[in-house]
Design a protein around this motif. Structure first.
Motif, PDB file in Angstrom:
ATOM      1  N   ASN A 180       0.849  -1.188   0.000  1.00  0.00           N
ATOM      2  CA  ASN A 180       0.000   0.000   0.000  1.00  0.00           C
ATOM      3  C   ASN A 180       0.886   1.239   0.000  1.00  0.00           C
ATOM      4  OD1 ASN A 180      -2.416   1.420   0.014  1.00  0.00           O
ATOM      5  ND2 ASN A 180      -2.503   1.547   2.235  1.00  0.00           N
ATOM      6  N   ALA A 181       0.486   2.268  -0.753  1.00  0.00           N
ATOM      7  CA  ALA A 181       1.241   3.523  -0.762  1.00  0.00           C
ATOM      8  C   ALA A 181       0.337   4.646  -1.236  1.00  0.00           C
ATOM      9  CB  ALA A 181       2.476   3.421  -1.660  1.00  0.00           C
ATOM     10  N   ARG A 182       0.730   5.866  -0.859  1.00  0.00           N
ATOM     11  CA  ARG A 182      -0.021   7.068  -1.236  1.00  0.00           C
ATOM     12  C   ARG A 182       0.784   7.863  -2.265  1.00  0.00           C
ATOM     13  NH1 ARG A 182      -2.754  10.939   3.240  1.00  0.00           N
ATOM     14  NH2 ARG A 182      -4.117   9.117   3.270  1.00  0.00           N
ATOM     15  N   PHE A 183       0.100   8.316  -3.324  1.00  0.00           N
ATOM     16  CA  PHE A 183       0.725   9.138  -4.347  1.00  0.00           C
ATOM     17  C   PHE A 183       0.774  10.593  -3.860  1.00  0.00           C
ATOM     18  CE2 PHE A 183      -1.356   5.559  -6.375  1.00  0.00           C
ATOM     19  CZ  PHE A 183      -0.354   5.054  -7.201  1.00  0.00           C
ATOM     20  N   THR A 184       1.933  11.225  -3.983  1.00  0.00           N
ATOM     21  CA  THR A 184       2.078  12.582  -3.442  1.00  0.00           C
ATOM     22  C   THR A 184       2.565  13.609  -4.460  1.00  0.00           C
ATOM     23  OG1 THR A 184       4.251  11.915  -2.584  1.00  0.00           O
ATOM     24  CG2 THR A 184       2.405  11.857  -1.046  1.00  0.00           C
ATOM     25  N   ALA A 185       3.199  13.192  -5.549  1.00  0.00           N
ATOM     26  CA  ALA A 185       3.678  14.150  -6.553  1.00  0.00           C
ATOM     27  C   ALA A 185       3.976  13.404  -7.848  1.00  0.00           C
ATOM     28  CB  ALA A 185       4.926  14.875  -6.060  1.00  0.00           C
ATOM     29  N   PRO A 186       3.891  14.106  -8.992  1.00  0.00           N
ATOM     30  CA  PRO A 186       4.176  13.449 -10.272  1.00  0.00           C
ATOM     31  C   PRO A 186       5.670  13.346 -10.548  1.00  0.00           C
ATOM     32  CG  PRO A 186       3.535  15.722 -10.656  1.00  0.00           C
ATOM     33  CD  PRO A 186       3.384  15.481  -9.180  1.00  0.00           C
ATOM     34  N   VAL A 187       6.010  12.407 -11.428  1.00  0.00           N
ATOM     35  CA  VAL A 187       7.374  12.196 -11.897  1.00  0.00           C
ATOM     36  C   VAL A 187       7.411  12.530 -13.381  1.00  0.00           C
ATOM     37  CG1 VAL A 187       9.186  10.472 -12.277  1.00  0.00           C
ATOM     38  CG2 VAL A 187       7.788  10.378 -10.194  1.00  0.00           C
ATOM     39  N   PHE A 188       8.479  13.188 -13.808  1.00  0.00           N
ATOM     40  CA  PHE A 188       8.687  13.403 -15.233  1.00  0.00           C
ATOM     41  C   PHE A 188       9.635  12.315 -15.734  1.00  0.00           C
ATOM     42  CE2 PHE A 188       7.724  17.754 -13.747  1.00  0.00           C
ATOM     43  CZ  PHE A 188       6.602  18.005 -14.539  1.00  0.00           C
ATOM     44  N   PRO A 189       9.284  11.646 -16.843  1.00  0.00           N
ATOM     45  CA  PRO A 189      10.164  10.601 -17.373  1.00  0.00           C
ATOM     46  C   PRO A 189      11.596  11.114 -17.556  1.00  0.00           C
ATOM     47  CG  PRO A 189       8.070  10.555 -18.510  1.00  0.00           C
ATOM     48  CD  PRO A 189       8.046  11.788 -17.650  1.00  0.00           C
ATOM     49  N   GLY A 190      12.539  10.314 -17.107  1.00  0.00           N
ATOM     50  CA  GLY A 190      13.942  10.698 -17.136  1.00  0.00           C
ATOM     51  C   GLY A 190      14.484  11.038 -15.760  1.00  0.00           C
ATOM     52  N   GLU A 191      13.591  11.273 -14.794  1.00  0.00           N
ATOM     53  CA  GLU A 191      14.036  11.582 -13.437  1.00  0.00           C
ATOM     54  C   GLU A 191      14.427  10.305 -12.691  1.00  0.00           C
ATOM     55  OE1 GLU A 191      12.074  15.696 -12.066  1.00  0.00           O
ATOM     56  OE2 GLU A 191      10.601  14.074 -12.173  1.00  0.00           O
ATOM     57  N   THR A 192      15.138  10.484 -11.583  1.00  0.00           N
ATOM     58  CA  THR A 192      15.688   9.377 -10.819  1.00  0.00           C
ATOM     59  C   THR A 192      14.910   9.205  -9.516  1.00  0.00           C
ATOM     60  OG1 THR A 192      17.868   9.912 -11.714  1.00  0.00           O
ATOM     61  CG2 THR A 192      17.796   8.411  -9.825  1.00  0.00           C
ATOM     62  N   ILE A 193      14.409   7.985  -9.281  1.00  0.00           N
ATOM     63  CA  ILE A 193      13.608   7.684  -8.097  1.00  0.00           C
ATOM     64  C   ILE A 193      14.459   6.912  -7.091  1.00  0.00           C
ATOM     65  CG2 ILE A 193      11.564   6.479  -7.227  1.00  0.00           C
ATOM     66  CD1 ILE A 193      10.335   6.853 -10.038  1.00  0.00           C
ATOM     67  N   HIS A 194      14.563   7.463  -5.899  1.00  0.00           N
ATOM     68  CA  HIS A 194      15.273   6.781  -4.806  1.00  0.00           C
ATOM     69  C   HIS A 194      14.239   6.294  -3.800  1.00  0.00           C
ATOM     70  CE1 HIS A 194      18.438   5.728  -1.988  1.00  0.00           C
ATOM     71  NE2 HIS A 194      17.784   6.383  -1.044  1.00  0.00           N
ATOM     72  N   THR A 195      14.170   4.985  -3.596  1.00  0.00           N
ATOM     73  CA  THR A 195      13.217   4.391  -2.663  1.00  0.00           C
ATOM     74  C   THR A 195      13.918   4.075  -1.347  1.00  0.00           C
ATOM     75  OG1 THR A 195      11.962   3.428  -4.500  1.00  0.00           O
ATOM     76  CG2 THR A 195      11.529   2.550  -2.300  1.00  0.00           C
ATOM     77  N   GLU A 196      13.466   4.734  -0.273  1.00  0.00           N
ATOM     78  CA  GLU A 196      13.991   4.506   1.073  1.00  0.00           C
ATOM     79  C   GLU A 196      13.185   3.381   1.715  1.00  0.00           C
ATOM     80  OE1 GLU A 196      15.073   9.080   2.248  1.00  0.00           O
ATOM     81  OE2 GLU A 196      12.961   8.492   2.146  1.00  0.00           O
ATOM     82  N   ILE A 197      13.862   2.477   2.399  1.00  0.00           N
ATOM     83  CA  ILE A 197      13.219   1.255   2.896  1.00  0.00           C
ATOM     84  C   ILE A 197      13.584   1.015   4.357  1.00  0.00           C
ATOM     85  CG2 ILE A 197      13.131  -1.265   2.616  1.00  0.00           C
ATOM     86  CD1 ILE A 197      13.774  -0.724  -0.399  1.00  0.00           C
TER      87      ILE A 197
END
Length: 288
Positions: free
Chosen positions: A241-258
């Motif tokens: 489960n997760a909540r969407f908070t902001a859009p991503v533009f293709p080409g950007e880098t996503i860092h997932t903290e765990i």
């Protein structure tokens, strides 16, 4: 047209039966960025038919159908995806025939000028055995549809508070760069909203260029958790489960903290370039 609460909950959405093959499973994995390194033997089973594995978030696209949405009366120009939950009763096979039954579970009126929250449940079963495989629960924030009324709510009837992220440094992190054409790949999985492809449409919606599908960002975060916590074994995941908070533009880098606390994994995804959180309150439950 304003929402009519009883009519919306009674909306009959026909059962959809779908065949999906290894092609759809591999396309989905590619569309969330897997297989970019041809020598990555851990990701190869998700993008190669030999011993093929399905990511749990494949369930969000294999029965994709939004043709019923105009019947709700909701202004879909003003709609954004709020949260997505996946409950996995049995791991998805890499190919199969499934049935999907969608129903509007509830609608919450936030008040005139404040919008409404619609909960949509999609139950996916094996078409042959009838065995339940996955239950999807998504919340949609309809920004232009508040003030319709509806039942008086008791506290226990309201949506639960979001999962709290631990107040400590993450136990792990996975950095994954999206490709400039990522949304063009992902839309082949089902959601062909021009917001994710056509610059003029994106500009009319208030964005400088097409944005990545929220569920693609979600799939990238699921991919990160499968890598960091499950050693690339997707069968270990029971609930996401997760909540969407902001859009991503293709080409950007996503860092997932765990964060790992027993069989509960918390996660949050942020953009490296803009330091913006794009997924928050993430929670994964692992099987014992």
């Amino acid at each position: 047209m304003p929402i009519v609460y009883d009519e919306l909950l009674a909306l009959d959405i026909p059962v959809r039966e779908v065949n999906y093959s290894d092609r759809e499973t591999m396309l989905y994995a590619l569309s969330v960025g897997m297989g970019q390194d041809p020598m990555d033997l851990a990701e190869l089973p998700f993008v190669f038919e030999k011993s093929l594995k399905a990511l749990p978030s494949l369930s969000t696209v294999i029965c994709w159908d939004d043709s019923w949405t105009p019947r709700t009366g909701i202004n879909y120009v003003m709609v954004v995806h709020g949260e997505q939950r996946i409950t996995i009763h049995k791991p998805l096979p890499a190919s199969g025939r499934v049935k999907a039954k969608v129903r509007i579970k509830d609608v919450f009126d936030k008040g005139a000028g404040k919008g409404a929250i619609m909960l949509v449940e999609n139950t996916i079963t094996d078409a042959t055995s009838g065995e339940k495989l996955v239950t999807l629960l998504s919340s949609t924030f309809a920004r232009g549809d508040g003030g319709f009324g509806g039942p008086v709510r008791k506290p226990e009837d309201l949506p639960p508070k979001p999962h709290a992220i631990p107040d400590r440094k993450p136990d792990a992190g996975v950095t994954l760069k999206t490709q400039p054409n990522q949304a063009l790949f992902y839309r082949l999985c089902g959601d062909r909203n021009p917001l994710h492809a056509e610059p003029a449409f994106a500009e009319a919606a208030g964005f400088p260029r097409p944005i990545l599908h929220g569920l693609c960002t979600y799939g990238i975060a699921v991919r990160a958790v499968v890598k960091a916590v499950c050693d690339h074994d997707p069968s270990r995941i029971a609930d996401i489960n997760a909540r969407f908070t902001a859009p991503v533009f293709p080409g950007e880098t996503i860092h997932t903290e765990i964060w790992r606390d027993g069989n509960i994994v918390s996660f949050r995804a942020r953009l490296m370039e803009r330091d913006v959180v794009v997924l928050d309150h993430g929670r994964v439950e692992l099987r014992d």
